[in-house]
Design an enzyme around this catalytic site. Structure first.
Site, mmCIF file in Angstrom:
data_model
loop_
_atom_site.group_PDB
_atom_site.id
_atom_site.type_symbol
_atom_site.label_atom_id
_atom_site.label_comp_id
_atom_site.label_asym_id
_atom_site.label_seq_id
_atom_site.Cartn_x
_atom_site.Cartn_y
_atom_site.Cartn_z
ATOM 1 N N MET A 56 -25.370 26.877 22.574
ATOM 2 C CA MET A 56 -26.059 27.253 23.813
ATOM 3 C C MET A 56 -26.966 28.472 23.686
ATOM 4 O O MET A 56 -27.588 28.876 24.667
ATOM 5 C CB MET A 56 -25.044 27.482 24.941
ATOM 6 C CG MET A 56 -23.812 28.296 24.592
ATOM 7 S SD MET A 56 -24.073 30.052 24.239
ATOM 8 C CE MET A 56 -24.565 30.646 25.847
ATOM 9 N N TYR A 57 -27.069 29.043 22.473
ATOM 10 C CA TYR A 57 -27.973 30.177 22.320
ATOM 11 C C TYR A 57 -29.408 29.745 22.584
ATOM 12 O O TYR A 57 -29.908 28.800 21.979
ATOM 13 C CB TYR A 57 -27.876 30.768 20.918
ATOM 14 C CG TYR A 57 -26.616 31.556 20.634
ATOM 15 C CD1 TYR A 57 -25.732 31.918 21.650
ATOM 16 C CD2 TYR A 57 -26.302 31.969 19.346
ATOM 17 C CE1 TYR A 57 -24.577 32.628 21.388
ATOM 18 C CE2 TYR A 57 -25.164 32.693 19.069
ATOM 19 C CZ TYR A 57 -24.299 33.020 20.092
ATOM 20 O OH TYR A 57 -23.162 33.734 19.826
ATOM 21 N N THR A 58 -30.058 30.448 23.491
ATOM 22 C CA THR A 58 -31.425 30.148 23.943
ATOM 23 C C THR A 58 -31.592 28.655 24.223
ATOM 24 O O THR A 58 -32.584 28.037 23.844
ATOM 25 C CB THR A 58 -32.485 30.637 22.927
ATOM 26 O OG1 THR A 58 -32.218 30.075 21.639
ATOM 27 C CG2 THR A 58 -32.497 32.149 22.831
ATOM 28 N N GLY A 59 -30.584 28.097 24.908
ATOM 29 C CA GLY A 59 -30.669 26.702 25.330
ATOM 30 C C GLY A 59 -30.717 25.705 24.182
ATOM 31 O O GLY A 59 -31.196 24.582 24.355
ATOM 32 N N GLY A 60 -30.217 26.084 23.015
ATOM 33 C CA GLY A 60 -30.225 25.189 21.857
ATOM 34 C C GLY A 60 -31.361 25.489 20.881
ATOM 35 O O GLY A 60 -31.359 24.988 19.749
#
Length: 348
Positions: A56-60
């Site tokens: 999920m970091y920066t939405g993938g």
């Protein structure tokens, strides 16, 4: 660069890991790929091989960027990723959580974004207390058997959960816990109560996020010339700049000045002296290179004791009780000063 064994996994990982939570453009504090590549290159050129990301970091975006950066020499890198969190607004209650459905979906998506056949170290990102430990562990064990992940880790999880999972390894042959990922720094030492002794007892590696406490331990807020008088806290700041933490930072600054090092370098060296691998992020290659110099900084026992005293914390019961004269006298037959007693939180 020097390398450590990651617990009993046998993996040889760099003493400092590269954090990639800022890789991407999905949030205000993140950076586009063209700005991330020089940071990655500086890490690689210094000998770094341990990369930390999450689904999920920066939405993938982070995983996608990491995948492109390591593509030319994928086998050189030890890649850690995570699952259990999901980007808000999906409208799907099963998009997050530790359960097998979440793991399966998240893992397959991460493999695709990273462009790899396997992930070296796969963490449960946090413990949501909705799925039994054995169920989570069996699902992770199945993913290892399928060849999709090589080693298992637990992040932001109570020590008793890790202990129970390790018991399933010992008694039922499930995959061992290779690593824990936890917040750890001079201003946040609570994992010394249970997690670090547990890690030592079972030979589990430990990686530390926020090792510089969001900038508090870099001199950003305590060295007026460097801060320009700007004490505005970063939007990702998790530890408060309260009186206690400011005093810790000022004591750290004083030590760093005596050693001819930066505050951040000393803070990272203190963590590494504990056998913990700090996860360090940077927005510029010079920032990363500066922090990597902590590897060459060896703190003697007097300096370590000084930093420990400046950052002392309330260990709580039962550890604080062990400071009392009566338990110390009775528990060791009046000879505690003549017995080689292991270090524990609160011990004098």
């Amino acid at each position: 660069m020097r390398y450590r064994l990651l617990g009993k996994s046998g993996l040889r990982v760099s003493q400092i890991a590269l954090g990639t939570m800022t890789f991407g453009t999905a949030v205000e504090w993140s950076r586009p790929e063209e700005e991330c590549r020089p940071v990655f290159d500086a890490f690689t050129e210094a000998g770094g091989n341990f990369i930390d990301t999450a689904n999920m970091y920066t939405g993938g975006e982070s995983e996608g960027i990491v995948g492109r950066l390591i593509k030319a020499d994928r086998d050189r890198y030890v890649v850690a990723s995570k699952y259990a969190n999901a980007v808000p607004g999906t409208g799907d209650p099963n998009a997050a959580g530790m359960h097998r459905k979440s793991l399966t979906r998240s893992l397959d998506a991460s493999l695709k974004r990273l462009g790899v056949d396997y992930i070296d170290l796969y963490f449960v990102h946090w413990w949501d207390f909705t799925t039994p430990v054995e169920e989570v562990h069996r699902a992770l064990d199945d993913a290892v058997s399928a060849g999709k992940i090589l080693h298992v880790g637990l992040s932001d999880v109570p020590a008793w959960v890790v202990s129970r999972a390790q018991a399933f390894h010992d008694l039922r042959g499930l995959v061992p816990i290779a690593a824990m990922q936890l917040e750890y720094s001079l201003v946040q030492r609570s994992i010394e109560r249970e997690h670090l002794p547990l890690a030592a007892a079972h030979d589990i590696g430990v990686t530390a996020w926020s090792p510089l406490a969001g900038g508090i331990l870099t001199g950003k807020y305590t060295r007026s010339a460097e801060s320009g008088g700007n004490n505005r806290m970063d939007s990702m700041q998790l530890q408060p700049l309260d009186e206690r933490n400011r005093k810790i930072a000022e004591a750290l600054d004083a030590v760093a000045d005596r050693l001819g090092a930066t505050s951040g370098q000393v803070a990272l060296a203190w963590i590494m002296s504990r056998g913990v691998i700090p996860i360090v992020g940077a927005t510029r290659p010079d920032q990363l290179t500066d922090n990597l110099r902590a590897i060459d900084l060896v703190l003697d026992q007097d300096v370590l004791a000084e930093l420990d005293a400046a950052s002392a914390f309330d260990a709580g019961h039962p550890y604080s009780m062990l400071e009392w004269d009566m338990p110390m006298a009775l528990g060791y037959g009046g000879m505690f000063d003549q017995i080689d007693i292991p270090r524990f939180p609160g011990r004098r």
